[in-house]
Design a protein around this motif. Structure first.
Motif, PDB file in Angstrom:
ATOM      1  N   TYR A  56       0.840  -1.199   0.000  1.00 34.63           N
ATOM      2  CA  TYR A  56       0.000   0.000   0.000  1.00 34.63           C
ATOM      3  C   TYR A  56       0.876   1.250   0.000  1.00 34.63           C
ATOM      4  CZ  TYR A  56      -3.698   3.199   1.661  1.00 34.63           C
ATOM      5  OH  TYR A  56      -4.596   4.229   1.797  1.00 34.63           O
ATOM      6  N   VAL A  57       1.838   1.303   0.916  1.00 35.93           N
ATOM      7  CA  VAL A  57       2.754   2.444   0.975  1.00 35.93           C
ATOM      8  C   VAL A  57       3.566   2.528  -0.313  1.00 35.93           C
ATOM      9  CG1 VAL A  57       4.768   3.390   2.153  1.00 35.93           C
ATOM     10  CG2 VAL A  57       2.875   2.441   3.494  1.00 35.93           C
ATOM     11  N   LYS A  58       4.028   1.384  -0.820  1.00 39.26           N
ATOM     12  CA  LYS A  58       4.806   1.376  -2.063  1.00 39.26           C
ATOM     13  C   LYS A  58       4.005   1.985  -3.209  1.00 39.26           C
ATOM     14  CE  LYS A  58       7.452  -2.102  -3.243  1.00 39.26           C
ATOM     15  NZ  LYS A  58       8.765  -1.504  -3.636  1.00 39.26           N
ATOM     16  N   LEU A  59       2.730   1.644  -3.316  1.00 37.22           N
ATOM     17  CA  LEU A  59       1.907   2.178  -4.399  1.00 37.22           C
ATOM     18  C   LEU A  59       1.753   3.689  -4.280  1.00 37.22           C
ATOM     19  CD1 LEU A  59       0.092   1.720  -6.864  1.00 37.22           C
ATOM     20  CD2 LEU A  59      -1.823   1.382  -5.278  1.00 37.22           C
ATOM     21  N   LEU A  60       1.530   4.199  -3.064  1.00 40.02           N
ATOM     22  CA  LEU A  60       1.393   5.643  -2.888  1.00 40.02           C
ATOM     23  C   LEU A  60       2.678   6.363  -3.261  1.00 40.02           C
ATOM     24  CD1 LEU A  60      -0.624   5.818   0.466  1.00 40.02           C
ATOM     25  CD2 LEU A  60      -1.477   6.024  -1.877  1.00 40.02           C
ATOM     26  N   VAL A  61       3.813   5.747  -2.965  1.00 42.84           N
ATOM     27  CA  VAL A  61       5.099   6.326  -3.376  1.00 42.84           C
ATOM     28  C   VAL A  61       5.251   6.251  -4.889  1.00 42.84           C
ATOM     29  CG1 VAL A  61       7.602   6.086  -3.221  1.00 42.84           C
ATOM     30  CG2 VAL A  61       6.204   5.829  -1.157  1.00 42.84           C
ATOM     31  N   GLN A  62       4.807   5.153  -5.477  1.00 47.52           N
ATOM     32  CA  GLN A  62       4.910   4.993  -6.926  1.00 47.52           C
ATOM     33  C   GLN A  62       4.152   6.082  -7.671  1.00 47.52           C
ATOM     34  OE1 GLN A  62       3.521   0.943  -7.424  1.00 47.52           O
ATOM     35  NE2 GLN A  62       5.602   0.178  -7.702  1.00 47.52           N
ATOM     36  N   VAL A  63       2.964   6.438  -7.184  1.00 47.16           N
ATOM     37  CA  VAL A  63       2.177   7.462  -7.879  1.00 47.16           C
ATOM     38  C   VAL A  63       2.687   8.863  -7.573  1.00 47.16           C
ATOM     39  CG1 VAL A  63       0.118   6.013  -7.927  1.00 47.16           C
ATOM     40  CG2 VAL A  63       0.442   7.634  -6.030  1.00 47.16           C
ATOM     41  N   GLY A  64       3.666   8.974  -6.671  1.00 48.95           N
ATOM     42  CA  GLY A  64       4.268  10.271  -6.393  1.00 48.95           C
ATOM     43  C   GLY A  64       3.626  11.044  -5.274  1.00 48.95           C
ATOM     44  N   HIS A  65       2.850  10.384  -4.425  1.00 52.30           N
ATOM     45  CA  HIS A  65       2.191  11.077  -3.320  1.00 52.30           C
ATOM     46  C   HIS A  65       3.136  11.161  -2.129  1.00 52.30           C
ATOM     47  CE1 HIS A  65      -0.963  12.678  -0.878  1.00 52.30           C
ATOM     48  NE2 HIS A  65      -0.967  11.646  -0.052  1.00 52.30           N
ATOM     49  N   GLU A  66       3.578  12.375  -1.813  1.00 47.38           N
ATOM     50  CA  GLU A  66       4.497  12.602  -0.697  1.00 47.38           C
ATOM     51  C   GLU A  66       3.879  13.623   0.250  1.00 47.38           C
ATOM     52  OE1 GLU A  66       7.006  10.852  -0.140  1.00 47.38           O
ATOM     53  OE2 GLU A  66       7.505   9.930  -2.068  1.00 47.38           O
ATOM     54  N   PRO A  67       3.032  13.177   1.190  1.00 44.83           N
ATOM     55  CA  PRO A  67       2.332  14.114   2.080  1.00 44.83           C
ATOM     56  C   PRO A  67       3.208  14.683   3.192  1.00 44.83           C
ATOM     57  CG  PRO A  67       1.796  11.865   2.673  1.00 44.83           C
ATOM     58  CD  PRO A  67       2.646  11.777   1.437  1.00 44.83           C
ATOM     59  N   LEU A  68       4.363  14.086   3.419  1.00 47.78           N
ATOM     60  CA  LEU A  68       5.231  14.524   4.507  1.00 47.78           C
ATOM     61  C   LEU A  68       6.500  15.163   3.950  1.00 47.78           C
ATOM     62  CD1 LEU A  68       4.909  11.368   6.801  1.00 47.78           C
ATOM     63  CD2 LEU A  68       3.643  13.521   6.979  1.00 47.78           C
ATOM     64  N   PRO A  69       7.000  16.196   4.594  1.00 49.95           N
ATOM     65  CA  PRO A  69       8.210  16.866   4.099  1.00 49.95           C
ATOM     66  C   PRO A  69       9.450  16.017   4.317  1.00 49.95           C
ATOM     67  CG  PRO A  69       7.589  17.772   6.225  1.00 49.95           C
ATOM     68  CD  PRO A  69       6.478  16.830   5.828  1.00 49.95           C
ATOM     69  N   PRO A  70      10.458  16.201   3.482  1.00 46.31           N
ATOM     70  CA  PRO A  70      11.714  15.465   3.692  1.00 46.31           C
ATOM     71  C   PRO A  70      12.467  16.002   4.900  1.00 46.31           C
ATOM     72  CG  PRO A  70      11.951  17.023   1.896  1.00 46.31           C
ATOM     73  CD  PRO A  70      10.496  17.059   2.289  1.00 46.31           C
ATOM     74  N   THR A  71      13.366  15.202   5.413  1.00 51.43           N
ATOM     75  CA  THR A  71      14.185  15.608   6.545  1.00 51.43           C
ATOM     76  C   THR A  71      15.651  15.579   6.141  1.00 51.43           C
ATOM     77  OG1 THR A  71      14.266  13.326   7.355  1.00 51.43           O
ATOM     78  CG2 THR A  71      12.535  14.758   8.246  1.00 51.43           C
ATOM     79  N   VAL A  72      16.446  16.408   6.799  1.00 59.74           N
ATOM     80  CA  VAL A  72      17.870  16.489   6.484  1.00 59.74           C
ATOM     81  C   VAL A  72      18.622  15.404   7.249  1.00 59.74           C
ATOM     82  CG1 VAL A  72      19.939  17.934   6.547  1.00 59.74           C
ATOM     83  CG2 VAL A  72      17.702  18.962   6.089  1.00 59.74           C
ATOM     84  N   GLY A  73      19.462  14.693   6.527  1.00 63.79           N
ATOM     85  CA  GLY A  73      20.287  13.669   7.151  1.00 63.79           C
ATOM     86  C   GLY A  73      21.657  13.657   6.496  1.00 63.79           C
ATOM     87  N   ARG A  74      22.437  12.666   6.829  1.00 67.86           N
ATOM     88  CA  ARG A  74      23.775  12.551   6.256  1.00 67.86           C
ATOM     89  C   ARG A  74      23.959  11.165   5.656  1.00 67.86           C
ATOM     90  NH1 ARG A  74      27.146  16.739   7.680  1.00 67.86           N
ATOM     91  NH2 ARG A  74      26.394  18.084   9.377  1.00 67.86           N
ATOM     92  N   ASN A  75      24.654  11.118   4.538  1.00 66.48           N
ATOM     93  CA  ASN A  75      24.959   9.836   3.917  1.00 66.48           C
ATOM     94  C   ASN A  75      26.223   9.247   4.534  1.00 66.48           C
ATOM     95  OD1 ASN A  75      27.062  11.300   2.801  1.00 66.48           O
ATOM     96  ND2 ASN A  75      26.154  11.395   0.751  1.00 66.48           N
ATOM     97  N   ILE A  76      26.680   8.122   3.988  1.00 67.03           N
ATOM     98  CA  ILE A  76      27.829   7.438   4.587  1.00 67.03           C
ATOM     99  C   ILE A  76      29.109   8.253   4.467  1.00 67.03           C
ATOM    100  CG2 ILE A  76      26.850   5.151   4.247  1.00 67.03           C
ATOM    101  CD1 ILE A  76      28.537   4.867   1.743  1.00 67.03           C
ATOM    102  N   LEU A  77      29.113   9.247   3.571  1.00 68.01           N
ATOM    103  CA  LEU A  77      30.280  10.111   3.409  1.00 68.01           C
ATOM    104  C   LEU A  77      30.207  11.349   4.286  1.00 68.01           C
ATOM    105  CD1 LEU A  77      30.724   9.941  -0.487  1.00 68.01           C
ATOM    106  CD2 LEU A  77      31.895   8.601   1.280  1.00 68.01           C
ATOM    107  N   GLY A  78      29.102  11.468   5.043  1.00 74.79           N
ATOM    108  CA  GLY A  78      28.944  12.602   5.934  1.00 74.79           C
ATOM    109  C   GLY A  78      28.336  13.827   5.285  1.00 74.79           C
TER     110      GLY A  78
END
Length: 328
Positions: A56-78
């Motif tokens: 269910y979540v995968k399908l909502l992501v597939q159609v491009g529905h992003e109701p929540l804002p992104p958050t800032v994080g760090r990748n493995i390179l910092g």
């Protein structure tokens, strides 16, 4: 088909493939075979119910529905990057909006689709029993073993294609029930009313939108897995190695994970076509234009760099650089 491997056809498609093979192996008699088929119908339905929130979540992501804002994080390179909500965060949002039952929106038609698939595969297996086919043996020469692999894969392809065609109408209904979350619609509130609506508005072809890319993905997956596993087991695994039999038993599984990544775009395009331009917000702009064909959909996603959208549900990086967002 991405940081997290997509589901292979045996899991993402209507269930029943592995179950049918196991049932046939465990039940040599007719009565036991029928009992085994009934058991795997129940097991397939249970697996579909348990995995439904994930799909269910995968399908909502597939159609491009992003109701929540992104958050800032760090990748493995910092380095600072923007991460979109993971499956667990997204699922909590659905629970906040619709309650825990909301995670199982569209489950009923999916269970029916799963049951139809399992029964269809069992019927095809009875019509063309595996017992009448030769199985690959270590004693076979190269040409003989390859011929047997081709025969077995053709048989599996036939079962998969037939079960896909039979169960696809309910798959379409399930997809449309789930994406109603995007626009809070209630156009598809039940299986029978959905059948009537689709037939009235789109005709019989409306039940099979997205079928072609799904079948192509299944066929490519089956043949790549079978042939690659055969050649690796034949030419790369030495019979003198003490663990050769163990390695051969896992070869197809490992290859399946890799091949499912490559065939994921077919799954994505098929699911998007199932909900495109059907009167639901998730199938209309700004989420997607009205596609004229699945090839049009593929080209659109390719141009947007989105052919693997939804393939990962844990570490989802946003396309916008983190520098574009203020950081407190």
């Amino acid at each position: 088909m991405a940081a997290e491997a997509p589901l292979p056809p045996s899991a993402r498609a209507p269930t029943g493939g592995a179950a049918g093979r196991a049932a046939a192996a465990a039940a040599p008699g007719g009565a036991r075979a029928e009992g085994g088929e009934g058991l795997f119908v129940v097991l397939g339905a249970g697996l579909a119910a348990a995995s439904h929130p994930l799909l269910y979540v995968k399908l909502l992501v597939q159609v491009g529905h992003e109701p929540l804002p992104p958050t800032v994080g760090r990748n493995i390179l910092g380095r600072k990057v923007l991460y979109l909500p993971s499956f667990f965060t997204y699922a909590r949002h659905i629970v906040e909006v619709d309650g825990k039952r909301g995670l199982f929106r569209g489950l009923t038609p999916r269970l029916i689709s799963s049951t139809l698939s399992t029964i269809t595969r069992g019927s095809v297996k009875k019509a063309f029993p595996l017992e009448d086919m030769e199985h690959v043996s270590n004693k076979d020469d190269v040409k003989t073993s390859l011929r047997k692999v081709v025969t077995e894969t053709s048989h599996e392809m036939m079962m998969q294609c037939v079960s896909r065609v039979v169960s696809h109408p309910l798959h379409v209904i399930s997809m449309r029930c789930m994406v109603q979350f995007v626009g809070r619609e209630v156009r598809y509130s039940g299986v029978f009313s959905a059948i009537g609506r689709i037939f009235k508005e789109e005709g019989i072809l409306g039940f099979f939108v997205g079928l072609v890319p799904h079948i192509l993905g299944d066929v490519i997956f089956l043949w790549c897995c079978s042939l690659l596993a055969h050649f690796i087991n034949t030419y790369a695994v030495d019979d003198n190695f003490s663990q050769a039999s163990v390695i051969r038993s896992y070869t197809k599984f490992v290859i399946g994970i890799a091949v499912s990544m490559l065939t994921y775009p077919f799954l994505l395009v098929g699911d998007l076509m199932a909900v495109n331009n059907c009167g639901l917000r998730a199938g209309l702009p700004p989420y997607a234009p009205a596609f004229t064909s699945w090839i049009h959909c593929w080209r659109y996603l390719s141009a947007q760099g989105q052919l693997f959208r939804g393939s990962s549900l844990l570490f989802r990086r946003a396309a916008v650089p983190a520098a574009c967002f203020p950081i407190d």
